[in-house]
Write an enzyme that holds these catalytic residues in place. Structure first.
Site, PDB file in Angstrom:
ATOM      1  CG  ASP A 209      -1.817  -1.179   1.352  1.00  0.00           C
ATOM      2  OD1 ASP A 209      -2.124  -1.569   0.167  1.00  0.00           O
ATOM      3  OD2 ASP A 209      -2.400  -1.557   2.251  1.00  0.00           O
TER       4      ASP A 209
HETATM    5  N1  URA Z   1      -1.067  -6.113   3.639  1.00  0.00           N
HETATM    6  C1  URA Z   1      -1.684  -4.733   3.463  1.00  0.00           C
HETATM    7  O1  URA Z   1      -2.892  -4.559   4.382  1.00  0.00           O
HETATM    8  N2  URA Z   1      -0.998  -4.062   3.155  1.00  0.00           N
HETATM    9  C2  URA Z   1      -0.006  -4.118   2.454  1.00  0.00           C
HETATM   10  O2  URA Z   1       0.803  -2.950   2.114  1.00  0.00           O
HETATM   11  C3  URA Z   1       0.680  -5.073   2.345  1.00  0.00           C
HETATM   12  C4  URA Z   1       0.061  -6.366   3.114  1.00  0.00           C
END
Ligand code: URA
Length: 235
Positions: free
Chosen positions: A103
């Site tokens: 993310d």
């Molecule tokens: N899980 C998430 O919620 N975000 C990420 O960036 C990676 C795994």
């Protein structure tokens, strides 16, 4: 392989542009400027230099980046700068892509490659490559939450509960979670499913490969043979 072709395949532009760079004395082999674009160069273990920067010859470009917060992994970033902007233009020219996505606000270990087979090997759910995350949580963690995460939680749009491969409390508000899938917002959704909330997320490892301790946020380096071994792939 001809020097001009080597430069071209490493993202330095068209053959014509690479030829011009070589003739302008911008390229060196073993510390010696080389002005012959057509010279045949053995590629095994080759390191060539362009404008004083060393480049290892690599059929495929694979790197590890310490992803900072505020960068998007998507191909067409919408709200933030794309993570590929952190790399030299020559790598972008090779059309490298992140292996799996983090993310925008997640930090830590991100592998990036133009090797489609490697990308598939590491991101395919079938191989169950473990990814280790450190999550800061809003509320204090407790044993019941850990038990639930290990037993499996049901996420929206998933047919069956998903269990963490590992879950441990690091401190009151810090959880180390190991997942073998790569589902959308998986850590955040799993932590939410047990009644808590992720406030910050960092990826520490993929397979046995840890984020290199000397890589500062935004820095990258080439993958080494030892890294491939830790990832459990042959290259
Ligand atoms: N899980 C998430 O919620 N975000 C990420 O960036 C990676 C795994």
């Amino acid at each position: 392989m001809q020097l001009e072709r080597i430069l071209q395949m490493h993202g330095f532009g068209t053959r014509k542009a690479c030829r011009a760079m070589i003739r302008r004395e911008r390229v060196a082999l073993a510390g010696e400027i080389c002005v012959d674009p057509f010279v045949e160069v053995p590629t095994d273990g080759l390191i060539f230099t362009v404008d004083g920067v060393d480049w290892p010859f690599c059929e495929f470009a694979t790197i590890v980046l310490n992803k900072p917060a505020g960068y998007e992994c998507s191909r067409k970033p919408k709200h933030h700068t794309g993570v590929l902007e952190l790399l030299p233009v020559q790598l972008r020219e090779r059309d490298v892509q992140p292996i799996g996505r983090l993310d925008e606000d997640t930090t830590g270990l991100l592998l990036i490659t133009d090797d489609g087979q490697l990308n598939h090997q590491l991101s395919s759910g079938k191989r169950k490559v473990p990814k280790v995350y450190l999550a800061q949580t809003k509320h204090p963690l407790d044993a019941a939450q850990i038990e639930q995460l290990l037993a499996g939680v049901l996420l929206a749009d998933e047919p069956a509960p998903i269990a963490a491969a590992g879950a441990e409390i690091v401190d009151d508000h810090q959880l180390r979670l190991t997942l073998t899938e790569g589902k959308y917002h998986q850590v955040k959704r799993m932590v939410a499913a047990v009644g808590n909330r992720v406030e910050a997320l960092h990826r520490e490892a993929v397979g046995e490969m840890q984020l290199p301790a000397d890589l500062k946020p935004g820095e990258w380096r080439w993958l080494t043979a030892a890294d491939y071994e830790k990832l459990g792939v042959l290259r």
